[in-house]
Design an enzyme around this catalytic site. Structure first.
Site, PDB file in Angstrom:
ATOM      1  N   LEU B  14       0.849  -1.203   0.000  1.00 11.21           N
ATOM      2  CA  LEU B  14       0.000   0.000   0.000  1.00 11.21           C
ATOM      3  C   LEU B  14       0.883   1.251   0.000  1.00 11.21           C
ATOM      4  O   LEU B  14       0.880   2.034   0.956  1.00 11.21           O
ATOM      5  CB  LEU B  14      -0.934  -0.046   1.213  1.00 11.21           C
ATOM      6  N   HIS B  15       1.715   1.382  -1.056  1.00  7.93           N
ATOM      7  CA  HIS B  15       2.572   2.564  -1.200  1.00  7.93           C
ATOM      8  C   HIS B  15       2.237   3.227  -2.522  1.00  7.93           C
ATOM      9  O   HIS B  15       1.487   2.693  -3.310  1.00  7.93           O
ATOM     10  CB  HIS B  15       4.059   2.190  -1.262  1.00  7.93           C
ATOM     11  N   ALA B  16       2.883   4.334  -2.746  1.00  7.12           N
ATOM     12  CA  ALA B  16       2.899   4.967  -4.065  1.00  7.12           C
ATOM     13  C   ALA B  16       1.492   5.077  -4.659  1.00  7.12           C
ATOM     14  O   ALA B  16       0.566   5.523  -3.991  1.00  7.12           O
ATOM     15  CB  ALA B  16       3.824   4.194  -4.998  1.00  7.12           C
ATOM     16  N   PRO B  18      -0.882   2.843  -5.569  1.00  7.28           N
ATOM     17  CA  PRO B  18      -2.017   2.172  -4.928  1.00  7.28           C
ATOM     18  C   PRO B  18      -2.515   2.931  -3.691  1.00  7.28           C
ATOM     19  O   PRO B  18      -3.727   3.016  -3.462  1.00  7.28           O
ATOM     20  CB  PRO B  18      -1.447   0.808  -4.544  1.00  7.28           C
TER      21      PRO B  18
END
Lengths: 561, 92
Positions: B14-16, B18
């Protein structure tokens, strides 16, 4: 029509309107509380409104950006009005901080938190700080920091650019860079060369150019002209319709077939692969410290072997010249350098760190020998910052002990150039680092913008020392030993011709410059290169040397170099 | 309180991008939605519309997270957000 002159660091001629890079947003005073009459509630509202405005502006920019940049900008836009960020800022407001100070400190905390997570998150900390600066500028009614938004291509004027500005610099929109600060090795120069944008640095008055003014920028001569006339328009048109450069075919030579291997400067395996793709005939400078920047402790021998082997494997059966750790001055490695030296450029740096911290060099040589044994590259090794024949001799002994057969030295200190004959008795080759040789010959710190004109490798004094090195190498009883150049000078096509004329055997440069240098070199017979070298040596100034040589190389115009 | 458990489908976690897509979707819901790693105490749950909170959550590919919301439309909001989490946005 008025002109300002700086130092041209990336060639090309363009005309376009100027936009100024706003100055960095100043930190709000730590003690600043709420202004008289303001309420925390009212200020919280003002803060939210500012955050929304910043968010909307970033979303607008995202809509107009290329895919990758757009994704970064969209994420940054979300950060601008992030509920968690605003909530902590409002808490600080309620505790009595001023509005600007509240968002400043709240963002600081978030950035620190992200930094502590490391990796990708740590890189995002920069985005949080960027958002913070934008919100504070909005609260103050100042222009947003960073590269200005524009619908039309423009010439970007600034004091200097930071590495972080590269990400938001759109090469399709920015025509050229003009800065009042910086020098040939500044970030602006590096960014410009990597993007292939014309650039002029150390141009006093660049930040005074009125936004919207049309200017002509010549990145070769360093001239920036406001309200350009017919002549400048013709030059810009000619540049726009220049002949495209042919890719480098992998054999550097003069028009009459005198071979001059064109090598590449690399900082690791990734660079090396790119250089090999660009046709480089080998590596003329492997900057080993680049494999280990930001390291607190000496890398293990195994780590070193892996890093060097990655480079060697990109050049099987080709020459790879490894420079041993060049720590000190602008590149500090905590396990080697003393950051408290009053004058680091003249301090314990390069080869000299072996006296203060013995052992690191021997282990590095051992790692280089091991990696060389596991690959097919022809590995040469050289020490940076050699000043005397004794140092050269001792280094050769260390190489021999490690089983490395081809020891050499960098010639960066004028003493090594002047006594090249005796220095080269002890080793097998020399490579001239023109950036440092220029800085030490002219006694001008290469980091300082105001000294950029002195820090010019076209300075006749520097060219005389290049000649002294070649003469020293030729004076030996045995066969002459090879002398290469691995500084920025080798990447300047006109200067590359002069260097070959002075008797330099090989040139090493960033992979991007190979095609231009190869094309120009191939247009000149060796005898003409020698005449041009004589012309440059006789000049009374760097500008005169450059102008005289360029006038004799019409291909530079045709190719827009 | 209605809640759902979802598995993070994005390969980068759940980075960037997304995280940006999810935070934006959470912000568009009529109710406040919180997010926590499965097994974490409910009072440590964070605002799902805060990209900065999502980034510090440290949810990797395959992590299970708990979404909670209350009020009118909570169930529909949670269902929509589970869908977002369980899509691999990098594959698009």
């Amino acid at each position: 029509m008025t002109s300002i002159t700086g130092v041209g660091v990336s060639p090309g001629r363009v005309i376009g309107p100027v936009l100024q890079m706003p100055p960095a947003v100043a930190e709000p005073a730590p003690g600043a509380g709420l202004p008289a009459g303001a309420t925390a509630e009212g200020e919280a509202e003002r803060l939210r409104a500012a955050a929304k405005t910043v968010q909307a502006a970033l979303k607008d920019r995202a809509a107009g950006a290329r895919k990758e940049a757009a994704e970064v900008l969209q994420a940054t836009a979300l950060m601008a009005a992030d509920p968690m960020l605003l909530k902590s800022a409002v808490k600080l407001l309620e505790a009595g901080r001023g509005t600007e100070r509240a968002i400043w400190e709240a963002a600081e905390q978030v950035a620190e938190q992200l930094k502590s997570l490391g990796g990708y998150m740590a890189e995002r900390a920069t985005d949080v700080l960027d958002v913070r600066a934008r919100i504070v500028a909005e609260l103050r009614g100042e222009p947003a920091p960073g590269i200005p938004a524009s619908d039309v291509p423009f010439v970007l004027a600034a004091e200097d650019l930071a590495p972080a500005d590269t990400a938001t610099l759109d090469p399709a929109l920015v025509l050229a860079l003009v800065t009042s600060g910086g020098g040939p090795q500044s970030h602006t120069a590096i960014i410009a060369r990597s993007l292939g944008l014309p650039a002029v640095v150390a141009a006093t008055g660049a930040t005074k150019l009125a936004p919207g003014t049309e200017v002509f920028v010549d990145g070769a001569t360093g001239i920036v002209t406001s309200s350009p006339g017919e002549a400048e328009r013709d030059l810009a048109t000619a540049y726009a319709s220049r002949e495209p450069l042919q890719p480098f075919d992998g054999t550097g030579m003069t028009a009459d077939g005198h071979l001059v291997p064109l090598l590449s400067n690399v900082g690791g395996g990734h660079d090396a692969l790119k250089a090999a793709e660009a046709g480089a005939e080998g590596v003329g400078l492997l900057r080993t410290e680049f494999c280990f920047l930001n390291r607190d402790a000496e890398p293990t021998i195994d780590e070193q072997v892996a890093a060097y082997k990655a480079v060697f494997d990109a050049f099987p059966a080709k020459k790879v010249v490894v420079r041993t750790l060049d720590a000190g001055a602008d590149k500090s490695l905590p396990f080697l350098t003393d950051s408290t030296e009053p004058n680091p450029a003249l301090g314990v740096r390069g080869y000299r760190t072996d006296l203060a911290t013995p052992g690191v060099l021997e282990r590095q040589l051992q790692a280089i020998a091991t990696a060389a044994g596991q690959s097919e590259a022809e590995v040469w090794v050289m020490a940076p910052m050699i000043s005397t024949a004794e140092e050269a001799s001792r280094f050769a002994g260390l190489c021999q002990a490690a089983g490395l057969e081809t020891p050499g030295v960098m010639v960066e200190v004028p003493s090594a150039a002047v006594t090249a004959g005796s220095v080269l008795k002890r080793v097998d080759f020399a490579s001239i680092g023109t950036n440092d040789l220029t800085q030490y010959t002219m006694a001008a710190d290469r980091q300082l913008g105001p000294l950029a004109a002195l820090n010019d490798p076209w300075q006749p004094a520097v060219l005389h020392l290049v000649k002294a090195t070649v003469d020293g190498a030729a004076s030996l009883q045995e066969a002459p030993k090879p002398v290469g150049v691995c500084g920025e000078a080798a990447a300047d096509p006109a200067l590359a011709v002069v260097l070959v004329g002075l008797g330099i055997n090989s040139l090493s440069m960033s992979a991007r410059s190979l095609a231009a240098v190869a094309a120009v070199l191939k247009s000149v017979p060796l005898e003409q290169a020698q005449q041009l070298a004589a012309l440059a040596l006789r000049a009374d100034s760097a500008a005169e040397a450059r102008a005289a040589v360029r006038a004799e190389l019409p291909l530079l115009e045709t190719l827009g170099l | 309180m209605p809640e759902r458990i979802a598995t993070v489908a994005s390969r980068v976690g759940l980075h960037a991008r997304p995280a940006a897509i999810f935070a934006e979707a959470a912000g568009d819901q009529p109710v406040e939605v919180t997010i926590a790693l499965e097994g974490a105490p409910a009072d440590e749950a964070m605002d799902a519309s805060s990209i900065l909170s999502l980034m510090s959550l440290g949810a990797e590919h395959g992590s299970k997270v708990v979404l909670r919301a209350e009020g009118d439309g909570a169930d529909a909001a949670l269902d929509a957000l589970v869908q977002v989490l369980e899509t691999d946005h990098d594959a698009e």
